[in-house]
Write a protein that holds these residues in place. Structure first.
Motif, PDB file in Angstrom:
ATOM      1  N   ALA A   7     -67.202  25.415   9.337  1.00 52.47           N
ATOM      2  CA  ALA A   7     -66.290  26.257  10.095  1.00 52.47           C
ATOM      3  C   ALA A   7     -65.193  26.791   9.187  1.00 52.47           C
ATOM      4  N   ALA A   8     -64.967  28.104   9.242  1.00 53.44           N
ATOM      5  CA  ALA A   8     -63.952  28.722   8.395  1.00 53.44           C
ATOM      6  C   ALA A   8     -62.558  28.381   8.920  1.00 53.44           C
ATOM      7  N   ARG A   9     -61.682  27.973   8.018  1.00 53.36           N
ATOM      8  CA  ARG A   9     -60.282  27.740   8.374  1.00 53.36           C
ATOM      9  C   ARG A   9     -59.503  28.958   7.918  1.00 53.36           C
ATOM     10  N   VAL A  10     -59.247  29.868   8.840  1.00 55.30           N
ATOM     11  CA  VAL A  10     -58.633  31.145   8.500  1.00 55.30           C
ATOM     12  C   VAL A  10     -57.117  31.015   8.570  1.00 55.30           C
ATOM     13  N   MET A  11     -56.462  31.433   7.501  1.00 56.38           N
ATOM     14  CA  MET A  11     -55.019  31.288   7.404  1.00 56.38           C
ATOM     15  C   MET A  11     -54.326  32.635   7.643  1.00 56.38           C
ATOM     16  N   SER A  12     -53.014  32.569   7.832  1.00 55.28           N
ATOM     17  CA  SER A  12     -52.204  33.763   8.069  1.00 55.28           C
ATOM     18  C   SER A  12     -52.300  34.734   6.894  1.00 55.28           C
ATOM     19  N   LEU A  13     -52.301  36.024   7.195  1.00 48.45           N
ATOM     20  CA  LEU A  13     -52.302  37.039   6.146  1.00 48.45           C
ATOM     21  C   LEU A  13     -50.942  37.163   5.473  1.00 48.45           C
ATOM     22  N   ARG A  14     -49.923  36.552   6.076  1.00 49.25           N
ATOM     23  CA  ARG A  14     -48.565  36.609   5.511  1.00 49.25           C
ATOM     24  C   ARG A  14     -48.160  35.310   4.829  1.00 49.25           C
ATOM     25  N   ASP A  15     -48.861  34.231   5.121  1.00 49.52           N
ATOM     26  CA  ASP A  15     -48.533  32.929   4.548  1.00 49.52           C
ATOM     27  C   ASP A  15     -49.796  32.080   4.512  1.00 49.52           C
ATOM     28  N   THR A  21     -50.412  29.211   3.728  1.00 43.05           N
ATOM     29  CA  THR A  21     -50.311  27.778   4.033  1.00 43.05           C
ATOM     30  C   THR A  21     -50.320  27.509   5.533  1.00 43.05           C
ATOM     31  N   LYS A  22     -50.321  28.552   6.362  1.00 44.58           N
ATOM     32  CA  LYS A  22     -50.305  28.397   7.814  1.00 44.58           C
ATOM     33  C   LYS A  22     -51.569  28.995   8.421  1.00 44.58           C
ATOM     34  N   LYS A  23     -52.075  28.360   9.490  1.00 47.78           N
ATOM     35  CA  LYS A  23     -53.263  28.874  10.159  1.00 47.78           C
ATOM     36  C   LYS A  23     -52.968  30.227  10.809  1.00 47.78           C
ATOM     37  N   MET A  24     -53.954  31.111  10.801  1.00 44.67           N
ATOM     38  CA  MET A  24     -53.846  32.355  11.560  1.00 44.67           C
ATOM     39  C   MET A  24     -53.740  31.987  13.027  1.00 44.67           C
ATOM     40  N   SER A  25     -52.788  32.591  13.736  1.00 42.25           N
ATOM     41  CA  SER A  25     -52.497  32.168  15.108  1.00 42.25           C
ATOM     42  C   SER A  25     -52.229  33.360  16.007  1.00 42.25           C
ATOM     43  N   LYS A  26     -52.711  33.231  17.261  1.00 34.22           N
ATOM     44  CA  LYS A  26     -52.425  34.250  18.280  1.00 34.22           C
ATOM     45  C   LYS A  26     -50.943  34.321  18.595  1.00 34.22           C
ATOM     46  N   SER A  27     -50.225  33.213  18.379  1.00 35.82           N
ATOM     47  CA  SER A  27     -48.829  33.133  18.803  1.00 35.82           C
ATOM     48  C   SER A  27     -47.832  33.444  17.695  1.00 35.82           C
ATOM     49  N   ASP A  28     -48.318  33.754  16.496  1.00 36.23           N
ATOM     50  CA  ASP A  28     -47.394  34.096  15.408  1.00 36.23           C
ATOM     51  C   ASP A  28     -46.592  35.332  15.800  1.00 36.23           C
ATOM     52  N   PRO A  29     -45.278  35.318  15.592  1.00 31.14           N
ATOM     53  CA  PRO A  29     -44.462  36.481  15.977  1.00 31.14           C
ATOM     54  C   PRO A  29     -44.881  37.775  15.277  1.00 31.14           C
ATOM     55  N   PRO A  68     -52.804  29.953  -2.372  1.00 31.07           N
ATOM     56  CA  PRO A  68     -53.284  29.898  -0.984  1.00 31.07           C
ATOM     57  C   PRO A  68     -53.665  31.250  -0.397  1.00 31.07           C
ATOM     58  N   GLU A  69     -52.895  32.297  -0.706  1.00 32.59           N
ATOM     59  CA  GLU A  69     -53.214  33.617  -0.134  1.00 32.59           C
ATOM     60  C   GLU A  69     -54.519  34.161  -0.714  1.00 32.59           C
ATOM     61  N   ALA A  70     -54.701  33.979  -2.032  1.00 30.48           N
ATOM     62  CA  ALA A  70     -55.949  34.423  -2.658  1.00 30.48           C
ATOM     63  C   ALA A  70     -57.126  33.643  -2.095  1.00 30.48           C
ATOM     64  N   ARG A  71     -56.958  32.330  -1.970  1.00 30.13           N
ATOM     65  CA  ARG A  71     -58.034  31.494  -1.440  1.00 30.13           C
ATOM     66  C   ARG A  71     -58.403  31.919  -0.025  1.00 30.13           C
ATOM     67  N   ASN A  72     -57.392  32.251   0.791  1.00 29.98           N
ATOM     68  CA  ASN A  72     -57.652  32.639   2.177  1.00 29.98           C
ATOM     69  C   ASN A  72     -58.515  33.892   2.247  1.00 29.98           C
ATOM     70  N   LEU A  73     -58.173  34.914   1.470  1.00 25.77           N
ATOM     71  CA  LEU A  73     -58.940  36.159   1.520  1.00 25.77           C
ATOM     72  C   LEU A  73     -60.368  35.948   1.008  1.00 25.77           C
ATOM     73  N   VAL A  74     -60.513  35.151  -0.036  1.00 24.81           N
ATOM     74  CA  VAL A  74     -61.848  34.867  -0.573  1.00 24.81           C
ATOM     75  C   VAL A  74     -62.679  34.096   0.463  1.00 24.81           C
ATOM     76  N   GLU A  75     -62.056  33.136   1.145  1.00 26.13           N
ATOM     77  CA  GLU A  75     -62.794  32.352   2.133  1.00 26.13           C
ATOM     78  C   GLU A  75     -63.166  33.191   3.348  1.00 26.13           C
ATOM     79  N   ILE A  76     -62.320  34.141   3.747  1.00 25.32           N
ATOM     80  CA  ILE A  76     -62.674  35.059   4.837  1.00 25.32           C
ATOM     81  C   ILE A  76     -63.899  35.885   4.432  1.00 25.32           C
ATOM     82  N   TYR A  77     -63.875  36.390   3.205  1.00 25.42           N
ATOM     83  CA  TYR A  77     -65.004  37.181   2.719  1.00 25.42           C
ATOM     84  C   TYR A  77     -66.279  36.341   2.743  1.00 25.42           C
ATOM     85  N   ALA A  78     -66.182  35.111   2.265  1.00 28.45           N
ATOM     86  CA  ALA A  78     -67.355  34.241   2.221  1.00 28.45           C
ATOM     87  C   ALA A  78     -67.891  33.963   3.620  1.00 28.45           C
ATOM     88  N   ALA A  79     -66.984  33.679   4.567  1.00 25.55           N
ATOM     89  CA  ALA A  79     -67.403  33.358   5.934  1.00 25.55           C
ATOM     90  C   ALA A  79     -68.096  34.542   6.604  1.00 25.55           C
TER      91      ALA A  79
END
Length: 331
Positions: free
Chosen positions: A182-190, A192-200, A240-251
């Motif tokens: 399962a892909a752990r998708v993080m925020s596009l702005r940070d 270190t934080k999970k991507m969230s529906k509730s992020d302001p 972390p930001e680079a890893r997040n984008l690479v992992e999204i691409y992989a998923a």
């Protein structure tokens, strides 16, 4: 055929993390399980919700699930509050569960922090309602993320205690279905934080109703660093930001992170983001377009949910009526 129950809160618009972590998996599970997919609006009100917005988002959530490939003709899609069996069994389970069990639930602690006394009693006992959601249908499997495994363990504890207290083998054991990758998708702005529906910030996430232009803009603005992409996974650990984008691409592409790095090693983020945008748009834009089409006819969505609720009642009502007889209620 084994029976699955899975629920999603109709608060906020589902985002890419919800799709990769849950919704995409639900679509595949329809091939081998009898599935009940529930918009858990009763769980949603454990924190205050604007009534008009809750109705709107419930319809949006249903539209997105339908657009993503949930089949309401072969399976069941409904909203939780339309089936009274959930509340009835939830109360019985609140009387079966022990306070000590609920005190150990880490998600409640994470949500309330130091303001425990200010939160609703519903938020505290909602794991017992979650157990009722599953066991009202005697579901045997529940697809969950690793962070939800504790809830399945509690549901099994409640079921076992019910069986022991009333000298019966009424409720089955529940198995958690945790996707192996399962892909752990993080925020596009940070990163270190999970991507969230509730992020302001809406720029932190890709929503499943975003247009192709929205997606391109968000990925273009996604936080990165100034270094080129490395050739090894280990080199991403402190980025972390680079890893997040690479992992999204992989998923989304169905390849390993190693293979993504092999393809893009030495490239800057400009060219990589262009390719990532193409991949995200190809995946999300068709879902968004179909969902917007569904939302043009909200009465049709309501009819699907109503039909689903009737099918759900046909399964849950006899089960919960039998539970009520077991505990001594006059039926």
């Amino acid at each position: 055929m084994p029976r699955i129950f899975s629920g999603i809160q109709p608060t906020g618009i589902p985002q890419l993390g919800n799709y990769l972590g849950a919704i995409r998996n639900w679509v595949h599970l329809q091939e081998e399980f009898e599935c009940l997919f529930c918009l858990v609006d009763m769980h949603a009100i454990t924190v205050w919700q604007d009534p008009a917005k809750l109705k709107e988002q419930t319809l949006q959530q249903a539209a997105i699930l339908l657009a993503a490939g949930i089949n309401p003709d072969q399976h069941i899609l409904f909203n939780q509050s339309a089936v009274s069996a959930h509340a009835r069994l939830g109360w019985i389970f609140s009387c079966i569960a022990r306070i000590g069990w609920l005190n150990r639930m880490t998600q409640f602690k994470d949500k309330v922090g130091k303001d425990r006394e200010k939160h609703s009693a519903g938020l505290y006992v909602y794991p017992t309602l979650m157990a009722a959601d599953i066991l009202a249908y005697k579901a045997t499997h529940v697809p969950v993320g690793d962070d939800q495994k504790q809830h399945i363990e509690l549901a099994n504890d409640i079921a076992q205690k019910f069986n022991y207290d009333y000298q019966t083998e009424f409720f089955p054991q529940i198995k958690a279905l945790i996707p192996p990758a399962a892909a752990r998708v993080m925020s596009l702005r940070d990163g270190t934080k999970k991507m969230s529906k509730s992020d302001p910030s809406a720029q932190s996430r890709i929503e499943l109703l975003d247009t192709a232009d929205d997606i391109a803009q968000k990925i273009r603005r996604a936080k990165t660093d100034s270094n080129p992409l490395p050739g090894t996974v280990a080199a991403l650990n402190e980025r972390p930001e680079a890893r997040n984008l690479v992992e999204i691409y992989a998923a989304l592409s169905g390849v390993s992170v190693d293979n993504v790095l092999l393809q893009f090693e030495g490239n800057g983020f400009g060219p990589f983001k262009e390719k990532l945008t193409e991949l995200v748009v190809a995946t999300i834009d068709p879902i968004a377009q179909k969902a917007r089409s569904y939302l043009k006819d909200p009465d049709h969505i309501k009819t699907i949910l109503h039909t689903g609720a009737e099918k759900a009642k046909a399964i849950a009502d006899p089960i919960v009526e039998e539970v009520e007889k077991i505990v001594g209620f006059i039926r």
